[in-house]
Design an enzyme around this catalytic site. Structure first.
Site, PDB file in Angstrom:
ATOM      1  N   SER A  40      71.032  -1.757  40.905  1.00 60.38           N
ATOM      2  CA  SER A  40      71.634  -2.296  42.133  1.00 60.38           C
ATOM      3  C   SER A  40      71.906  -1.118  43.065  1.00 60.38           C
ATOM      4  O   SER A  40      73.039  -0.782  43.360  1.00 60.38           O
ATOM      5  CB  SER A  40      72.922  -3.054  41.815  1.00 60.38           C
ATOM      6  OG  SER A  40      73.887  -2.217  41.227  1.00 60.38           O
ATOM      7  N   HIS A 153      72.359  -6.648  36.156  1.00 60.98           N
ATOM      8  CA  HIS A 153      72.310  -5.942  34.873  1.00 60.98           C
ATOM      9  C   HIS A 153      72.095  -6.842  33.668  1.00 60.98           C
ATOM     10  O   HIS A 153      72.050  -6.370  32.534  1.00 60.98           O
ATOM     11  CB  HIS A 153      73.585  -5.121  34.660  1.00 60.98           C
ATOM     12  CG  HIS A 153      73.725  -3.988  35.628  1.00 60.98           C
ATOM     13  ND1 HIS A 153      74.889  -3.271  35.769  1.00 60.98           N
ATOM     14  CD2 HIS A 153      72.849  -3.461  36.509  1.00 60.98           C
ATOM     15  CE1 HIS A 153      74.718  -2.349  36.708  1.00 60.98           C
ATOM     16  NE2 HIS A 153      73.491  -2.448  37.170  1.00 60.98           N
ATOM     17  N   GLN A 161      78.786  -8.315  38.884  1.00 63.27           N
ATOM     18  CA  GLN A 161      77.981  -7.477  38.006  1.00 63.27           C
ATOM     19  C   GLN A 161      78.724  -6.945  36.782  1.00 63.27           C
ATOM     20  O   GLN A 161      78.157  -6.849  35.702  1.00 63.27           O
ATOM     21  CB  GLN A 161      77.435  -6.313  38.839  1.00 63.27           C
ATOM     22  CG  GLN A 161      76.529  -5.343  38.147  1.00 63.27           C
ATOM     23  CD  GLN A 161      76.030  -4.275  39.114  1.00 63.27           C
ATOM     24  OE1 GLN A 161      75.101  -4.496  39.857  1.00 63.27           O
ATOM     25  NE2 GLN A 161      76.678  -3.123  39.115  1.00 63.27           N
ATOM     26  N   GLU A 162      80.003  -6.548  36.975  1.00 63.75           N
ATOM     27  CA  GLU A 162      80.690  -5.855  35.888  1.00 63.75           C
ATOM     28  C   GLU A 162      82.140  -6.295  35.729  1.00 63.75           C
ATOM     29  O   GLU A 162      82.861  -6.408  36.716  1.00 63.75           O
ATOM     30  CB  GLU A 162      80.679  -4.332  36.152  1.00 63.75           C
ATOM     31  CG  GLU A 162      79.292  -3.806  36.409  1.00 63.75           C
ATOM     32  CD  GLU A 162      79.265  -2.321  36.786  1.00 63.75           C
ATOM     33  OE1 GLU A 162      80.304  -1.639  36.669  1.00 63.75           O
ATOM     34  OE2 GLU A 162      78.191  -1.869  37.210  1.00 63.75           O
ATOM     35  N   GLU A 203      74.262  -2.042  30.427  1.00 64.01           N
ATOM     36  CA  GLU A 203      75.280  -1.016  30.217  1.00 64.01           C
ATOM     37  C   GLU A 203      76.034  -1.199  28.909  1.00 64.01           C
ATOM     38  O   GLU A 203      77.135  -0.679  28.722  1.00 64.01           O
ATOM     39  CB  GLU A 203      76.218  -0.962  31.428  1.00 64.01           C
ATOM     40  CG  GLU A 203      75.432  -0.624  32.702  1.00 64.01           C
ATOM     41  CD  GLU A 203      76.297  -0.346  33.929  1.00 64.01           C
ATOM     42  OE1 GLU A 203      77.495  -0.681  33.919  1.00 64.01           O
ATOM     43  OE2 GLU A 203      75.750   0.229  34.884  1.00 64.01           O
ATOM     44  N   ASP A 240      83.363  -4.813  39.108  1.00 65.91           N
ATOM     45  CA  ASP A 240      82.429  -4.381  40.143  1.00 65.91           C
ATOM     46  C   ASP A 240      81.572  -5.597  40.488  1.00 65.91           C
ATOM     47  O   ASP A 240      80.557  -5.834  39.827  1.00 65.91           O
ATOM     48  CB  ASP A 240      81.555  -3.217  39.663  1.00 65.91           C
ATOM     49  CG  ASP A 240      80.528  -2.798  40.720  1.00 65.91           C
ATOM     50  OD1 ASP A 240      80.578  -3.344  41.849  1.00 65.91           O
ATOM     51  OD2 ASP A 240      79.670  -1.933  40.418  1.00 65.91           O
ATOM     52  N   GLU A 286      85.473  -2.680  42.668  1.00 74.31           N
ATOM     53  CA  GLU A 286      84.447  -1.835  43.277  1.00 74.31           C
ATOM     54  C   GLU A 286      83.470  -2.709  44.061  1.00 74.31           C
ATOM     55  O   GLU A 286      83.125  -3.811  43.620  1.00 74.31           O
ATOM     56  CB  GLU A 286      83.717  -1.103  42.143  1.00 74.31           C
ATOM     57  CG  GLU A 286      82.545  -0.239  42.577  1.00 74.31           C
ATOM     58  CD  GLU A 286      81.833   0.347  41.356  1.00 74.31           C
ATOM     59  OE1 GLU A 286      82.486   0.630  40.346  1.00 74.31           O
ATOM     60  OE2 GLU A 286      80.601   0.494  41.426  1.00 74.31           O
ATOM     61  N   ASP A 313      81.089   2.106  46.339  1.00 79.78           N
ATOM     62  CA  ASP A 313      79.886   2.624  45.658  1.00 79.78           C
ATOM     63  C   ASP A 313      78.718   2.564  46.649  1.00 79.78           C
ATOM     64  O   ASP A 313      78.429   3.552  47.348  1.00 79.78           O
ATOM     65  CB  ASP A 313      79.637   1.793  44.393  1.00 79.78           C
ATOM     66  CG  ASP A 313      78.307   2.079  43.709  1.00 79.78           C
ATOM     67  OD1 ASP A 313      77.652   3.070  44.061  1.00 79.78           O
ATOM     68  OD2 ASP A 313      77.907   1.303  42.803  1.00 79.78           O
ATOM     69  N   LYS A 338      78.205   9.141  42.001  1.00 83.84           N
ATOM     70  CA  LYS A 338      76.969   9.125  41.214  1.00 83.84           C
ATOM     71  C   LYS A 338      76.078  10.239  41.747  1.00 83.84           C
ATOM     72  O   LYS A 338      75.506  10.102  42.838  1.00 83.84           O
ATOM     73  CB  LYS A 338      76.250   7.790  41.403  1.00 83.84           C
ATOM     74  CG  LYS A 338      76.969   6.566  40.828  1.00 83.84           C
ATOM     75  CD  LYS A 338      76.325   5.294  41.354  1.00 83.84           C
ATOM     76  CE  LYS A 338      76.700   4.061  40.559  1.00 83.84           C
ATOM     77  NZ  LYS A 338      76.253   2.817  41.238  1.00 83.84           N
ATOM     78  N   HIS A 366      78.116   6.629  35.656  1.00 87.54           N
ATOM     79  CA  HIS A 366      76.749   6.572  35.140  1.00 87.54           C
ATOM     80  C   HIS A 366      75.906   5.675  36.054  1.00 87.54           C
ATOM     81  O   HIS A 366      76.406   5.140  37.038  1.00 87.54           O
ATOM     82  CB  HIS A 366      76.767   5.985  33.719  1.00 87.54           C
ATOM     83  CG  HIS A 366      77.242   4.559  33.665  1.00 87.54           C
ATOM     84  ND1 HIS A 366      77.113   3.761  32.566  1.00 87.54           N
ATOM     85  CD2 HIS A 366      77.867   3.783  34.589  1.00 87.54           C
ATOM     86  CE1 HIS A 366      77.612   2.561  32.809  1.00 87.54           C
ATOM     87  NE2 HIS A 366      78.088   2.550  34.032  1.00 87.54           N
ATOM     88  N   ARG A 367      74.633   5.465  35.700  1.00 91.51           N
ATOM     89  CA  ARG A 367      73.799   4.442  36.329  1.00 91.51           C
ATOM     90  C   ARG A 367      73.436   3.416  35.251  1.00 91.51           C
ATOM     91  O   ARG A 367      73.550   3.703  34.056  1.00 91.51           O
ATOM     92  CB  ARG A 367      72.500   5.053  36.905  1.00 91.51           C
ATOM     93  CG  ARG A 367      72.669   6.076  37.983  1.00 91.51           C
ATOM     94  CD  ARG A 367      73.569   5.666  39.134  1.00 91.51           C
ATOM     95  NE  ARG A 367      73.217   4.453  39.840  1.00 91.51           N
ATOM     96  CZ  ARG A 367      72.717   4.398  41.079  1.00 91.51           C
ATOM     97  NH1 ARG A 367      72.506   5.520  41.741  1.00 91.51           N
ATOM     98  NH2 ARG A 367      72.469   3.247  41.668  1.00 91.51           N
ATOM     99  N   SER A 368      72.943   2.264  35.683  1.00 92.04           N
ATOM    100  CA  SER A 368      72.574   1.256  34.683  1.00 92.04           C
ATOM    101  C   SER A 368      71.375   1.716  33.846  1.00 92.04           C
ATOM    102  O   SER A 368      71.259   1.376  32.672  1.00 92.04           O
ATOM    103  CB  SER A 368      72.299  -0.089  35.345  1.00 92.04           C
ATOM    104  OG  SER A 368      71.403   0.053  36.421  1.00 92.04           O
ATOM    105  N   LYS A 389      83.422   5.804  34.663  1.00 96.32           N
ATOM    106  CA  LYS A 389      82.800   4.514  34.357  1.00 96.32           C
ATOM    107  C   LYS A 389      81.490   4.835  33.669  1.00 96.32           C
ATOM    108  O   LYS A 389      80.576   5.361  34.292  1.00 96.32           O
ATOM    109  CB  LYS A 389      82.579   3.760  35.670  1.00 96.32           C
ATOM    110  CG  LYS A 389      81.832   2.466  35.523  1.00 96.32           C
ATOM    111  CD  LYS A 389      81.826   1.674  36.810  1.00 96.32           C
ATOM    112  CE  LYS A 389      80.461   1.673  37.439  1.00 96.32           C
ATOM    113  NZ  LYS A 389      80.258   0.532  38.366  1.00 96.32           N
TER     114      LYS A 389
HETATM  115  P1  PGA Z   1      73.426   0.672  39.194  1.00 99.13           P
HETATM  116  O1  PGA Z   1      74.800  -0.063  38.880  1.00 99.13           O
HETATM  117  O2  PGA Z   1      73.370   1.938  38.422  1.00 99.13           O
HETATM  118  O3  PGA Z   1      72.424  -0.350  38.760  1.00 99.13           O
HETATM  119  O4  PGA Z   1      73.409   0.906  40.683  1.00 99.13           O
HETATM  120  C1  PGA Z   1      76.022   0.580  38.725  1.00 99.13           C
HETATM  121  C2  PGA Z   1      76.994   0.188  39.799  1.00 99.13           C
HETATM  122  O5  PGA Z   1      76.688  -0.644  40.668  1.00 99.13           O
HETATM  123  O6  PGA Z   1      78.097   0.719  39.808  1.00 99.13           O
HETATM  124 ZN    ZN Z   2      78.803  -0.382  41.670  1.00102.16          ZN
END
Ligand code: PGA
Ligand code: ZN
Length: 421
Positions: A40, A153, A161-162, A203, A240, A286, A313, A338, A366-368, A389
């Protein structure tokens, strides 16, 4: 000084190609670093250079980025002082010459940038976190563990998403990991009992058949209690939504495409967040608004910014320019960091510095699509960020960061602190 720089293509945690860079110094010290990759991704992120030949790895090979390291970056950095990270990163940016790193590729640049920092620390014989942060770096971050994966994800019918558990009330980092992992295991049992599915998302969190944030947060409350803790005492929650993923630009509405097709303008979405914050111990949201909905972001910050951490983000993409704009406009009160969104270590640290000077919170992320490289753990401690995270308590790409933090905790000994940001 730097003797040799090169790179190779390896695989990330989703089985997609990514770049690993390697650096050798004149006196023989050698280090490497791997680059993660998002799903994302923010539209303003630095460019991840991929070959685009659909017949191979679906176009995701990084051969061009690897070639850029061997043919262009290596000759430029040969003979340079590895201890001068700023100068290394300046040379990389100069060689690239673009705003978004589209010439060399942010993956090529970041791999080399991180490998240089690591080889410098190794040459000095000190831990990476201390090399990057100095002797003042002693804060072990609170983990924001993403135990329910939706959005881009996983295949769960969840638009957000999270959903993260945050063991902020633990006395130490290692206890926080225990509280979190025990809750994760209780969650697995609960999901099995209810036939919701215990498959994992990218993740390492579960990707169950849940279709709303209410259901997800209720489930987390039960899991926390089953594990013997109290929601809002030892363990808090964070989300998130990654709202850029479900924002419909043309109608300026947020649309829950993966679940009930509900459609709402930013005002209603913010009301929904408020209601959730009233019912659950949610301390951090987030990307509660989309990256191109700055009006929605301002509204969200006005309404919730005094009581809840609002992390930017996609809207900031670790870029000091976007963060500066956000600070000026009253957008968010914290930033997700990131390194691969911006492409060099020095710029990452510049953004962290700006956030801290402006009273914004800092969360390393991190990243996904991740790798086994635990660089992020060192960076979190180096920055005294207080928050990280890095996924759930499953999958070694996520656990690698937690394990490295356990080693750092031991290394810091009595000097280490946990839990305040
Ligand atoms: P991404 O997701 O690494 O797929 O961008 C992580 C996030 O959105 O925080
Ligand atoms: Zn995010």
């Amino acid at each position: 000084s730097i003797h040799r720089v090169w790179a190779r293509q390896v695989l990330d945690s989703r089985g997609n190609p990514t770049l690993e860079a390697e650096v050798v110094l004149e006196e023989g010290t050698r280090s490497r670093a791997m680059v993660p990759s998002g799903a994302s991704t923010g539209v303003n992120e630095a460019l991840e250079l991929r070959d685009g030949n659909k017949a191979r790895y679906g176009g995701k090979e990084v051969g061009k980025a690897v070639q850029n390291v061997q043919k262009r970056i290596a000759p430029c950095l040969q003979g340079q002082n590895a201890l001068d990270q700023q100068e290394i990163d300046r040379l990389l940016r100069e060689l690239d010459g673009t705003e978004n790193k589209s010439n060399l590729g942010a993956n090529a640049m970041l791999g080399v940038s991180l490998a240089v920092a690591r080889v410098a620390a190794a040459a000095l014989g000190i831990p990476l976190y201390r090399y990057l942060g100095g002797t003042g770096s002693a804060l072990l971050p609170v983990p924001f563990a993403n135990v329910l994966n939706g959005g881009a994800h996983s295949d769960a019918p969840l638009d957000f998403q999270e959903f993260m558990i945050v063991p902020r009330g633990a006395p130490t980092f290692s206890e926080a990991i225990r509280f979190g992992a025990e809750t994760f295991h209780a969650l697995r049992v609960l999901l099995r009992e209810r036939n919701l599915g215990t498959g994992l998302g990218d993740e390492g969190g579960f990707a169950p058949n849940l279709s709303s944030a209410d259901e997800a947060l209720e489930l987390l409350c039960t899991a926390v209690e089953r594990a013997g803790y109290t929601p809002g005492k030892e363990i808090f929650f964070a989300m998130d939504p990654a709202a850029s993923e479900f924002f419909d630009q043309s109608s300026e509405a947020y649309v829950f495409r993966k679940s009930d097709q509900r459609r709402m303008p930013a005002v209603h979405l913010v009301e929904y967040y408020k209601e959730l914050c009233g019912r659950f111990p949610l301390i951090s949201i987030e990307d509660g608004a989309a990256e191109n909905d700055w009006e929605g972001w301002r509204l969200l910050t006005r309404e919730l910014g005094a009581s809840v951490q609002l992390v930017g983000d996609d809207v900031f993409v670790t870029n000091p320019e976007f963060l500066r704009k956000g600070i000026a406009q009253g957008v968010a009160n914290s930033i997700l960091i990131k390194p691969n969104q911006i492409g060099t270590l020095s710029e990452t640290l510049e953004t962290v510095d700006l956030a801290k000077r402006s009273g914004y919170g800092v969360m390393l992320s991190h990243r996904s699509g991740e790798t086994e490289d635990p660089f992020l753990a060192h960076l979190a401690v180096a920055c005294n960020a207080g928050q990280i995270k890095t996924g759930s308590f499953a999958r070694s790409d996520r656990i690698a960061k937690y394990n490295e933090l356990l080693r750092i905790e031991e290394d810091l000994g009595k000097n280490g602190r946990y839990g305040h940001w």
